[in-house]
Design a protein around this motif. Structure first.
Motif, short mmCIF file in Angstrom:
data_model
loop_
_atom_site.label_atom_id
_atom_site.label_comp_id
_atom_site.label_asym_id
_atom_site.label_seq_id
_atom_site.Cartn_x
_atom_site.Cartn_y
_atom_site.Cartn_z
N ARG A 123 -8.72 -6.28 0.99
CA ARG A 123 -7.54 -5.75 0.33
C ARG A 123 -7.80 -4.28 0.02
O ARG A 123 -8.94 -3.81 0.04
N ILE A 125 -6.60 -0.88 -2.70
CA ILE A 125 -5.85 -0.35 -3.85
C ILE A 125 -5.71 1.16 -3.67
O ILE A 125 -6.58 1.82 -3.10
N GLU A 126 -4.60 1.69 -4.16
CA GLU A 126 -4.26 3.09 -3.92
C GLU A 126 -3.31 3.57 -5.02
O GLU A 126 -2.47 2.79 -5.49
N GLN A 129 1.72 6.47 -4.36
CA GLN A 129 2.78 5.49 -4.15
C GLN A 129 3.39 5.56 -2.75
O GLN A 129 3.77 4.54 -2.18
N VAL A 132 1.02 3.71 -0.50
CA VAL A 132 1.13 2.27 -0.74
C VAL A 132 2.35 1.71 -0.04
O VAL A 132 2.28 0.66 0.62
N GLN A 136 2.44 -1.17 2.83
CA GLN A 136 3.17 -2.41 2.62
C GLN A 136 4.26 -2.61 3.67
O GLN A 136 4.57 -3.75 4.05
N PRO A 141 -2.15 -5.85 2.92
CA PRO A 141 -2.42 -6.21 1.52
C PRO A 141 -2.95 -5.02 0.72
O PRO A 141 -4.13 -4.96 0.36
N VAL A 142 -2.07 -4.08 0.44
CA VAL A 142 -2.39 -2.89 -0.31
C VAL A 142 -1.48 -2.84 -1.53
O VAL A 142 -0.28 -3.08 -1.41
N GLU A 143 -2.05 -2.54 -2.69
CA GLU A 143 -1.23 -2.49 -3.89
C GLU A 143 -1.53 -1.26 -4.72
O GLU A 143 -2.62 -0.68 -4.65
N TYR A 144 -0.54 -0.89 -5.50
CA TYR A 144 -0.69 0.21 -6.46
C TYR A 144 -1.38 -0.37 -7.68
O TYR A 144 -0.77 -1.09 -8.48
N LEU A 145 -2.68 -0.10 -7.84
CA LEU A 145 -3.46 -0.71 -8.90
C LEU A 145 -4.54 0.26 -9.37
O LEU A 145 -5.29 0.82 -8.56
N ALA A 150 -8.37 -3.19 -11.66
CA ALA A 150 -8.99 -3.89 -10.52
C ALA A 150 -10.36 -4.45 -10.91
O ALA A 150 -10.73 -5.56 -10.50
#
Length: 303
Positions: A123, A125-126, A129, A132, A136, A141-145, A150
């Motif tokens: 996965r 995280i980034e 935005q 991201v 997506q 499977p990349v999320e703004y986190l 995390a």
């Protein structure tokens, strides 16, 4: 008053360079058509220091890390997020025996995609935005986190954590590395790839992307090795990138700056006429025997 070393908290730092903020703003506008005035927060000067204990070079003040707006502006350049990097291929081999992997600062997900294709449960995280959303939209499977969140979510659960060309951007690298390690199982792998401050590219007189608000740190093999004394990790491997084809013109330019000022003899060897010849020779394959820009370190979390 001298700043403290971002890694050790020590006052054992030495001033290397003073940079005019107005000149920096002018250069970013002229070369990249990006206004960084607000990014520098009114500081008249920026300072480059080196930690004497670890060799890490860092800019001060540290609260001028690039905003999301800066990275969205840079993302408009097709060369900024390169889809196929040398370090990605190296990391895929090093992570082959891992199952669960997280990439920190994954951009639009190029390495995540490669990892999935290689069979990893990976996965990303980034915090950009736009990046991201781009990932997506590809079903990745990349999320703004945030990394802090995390670290709680993946505490001691991952076989591998990797981060490519990110550590030089973050205001607090000690905190960043500590959180990355928290997510690893004992024996897990931490992969960090950064620009190599000891490469020939250090001799460029005005490499904007290696200055604030883009880069806050300049890492070397020595400073990566020093992390063993600060965290429960052991450095297993250090690798240097061979010179990439897209860096050949810049490499020759840096050689020119490095040598032509030394004597008339070197000026005869490095000039606008000979540089074209050097680029041709390097592109025929000789570049593979020279050191490029990236510095790659693989660590193991101690049990």
């Amino acid at each position: 008053m001298k700043p403290l070393s971002p890694l050790t908290g020590s006052t054992q730092v030495v001033l290397l360079q003073t940079i005019s903020s107005q000149q920096l703003i002018h250069d970013w506008q002229q070369q990249l058509q990006i206004d960084i005035t607000s990014e520098l927060k009114g500081y008249p000067e920026i300072y480059l220091y080196q930690c004497q204990q670890t060799g890490l070079k860092f800019f001060s003040p540290l609260d001028i890390a690039g905003s999301s707006h800066l990275y969205e502006a840079l993302q408009q350049y097709p060369w900024y997020y390169l889809p196929d990097r040398w370090e990605h291929q190296v990391a895929l081999k090093d992570l082959a025996d891992c199952h669960t992997v997280l990439e920190i600062g994954c951009g639009s997900g190029d390495f995540v995609k490669s990892g999935l294709e290689a069979g990893l449960d990976i996965r990303g995280i980034e915090l950009n935005q736009a990046a991201v959303l781009a990932a997506q939209n590809q079903g990745l499977p990349v999320e703004y986190l945030d990394l802090q969140d995390a670290a709680k979510l993946y505490h001691s659960s991952l076989d591998g954590v990797c981060s490519f060309q990110v550590l030089e951007h973050v205001p607090d690298p000690k905190h960043f590395i500590g959180l990355a390690i928290e997510m690893l199982k004992p024996g897990g792998k931490l992969i960090l790839c950064v620009p190599n401050s000891d490469s020939i590219f250090q001799y460029h007189p005005n490499l904007l992307l290696d200055q604030p608000p883009h880069h806050l740190y300049r890492w070397s093999a020595r400073s990566l090795k020093a992390l063993e004394q600060l965290f429960p990790i052991q450095l297993a491997t250090v690798r240097l990138e061979p010179l990439a084809a897209y860096h050949v013109p810049l490499y020759v330019e840096c050689c020119t700056h490095r040598f032509s000022s030394q004597s008339q003899f070197w000026k005869l060897l490095f000039n606008r006429y000979t540089n074209t010849i050097y680029q041709t020779i390097l592109n025929f394959g000789f570049r593979n025997h020279l050191t490029g820009m990236a510095l790659y370190g693989q660590f193991h979390k101690l049990k």
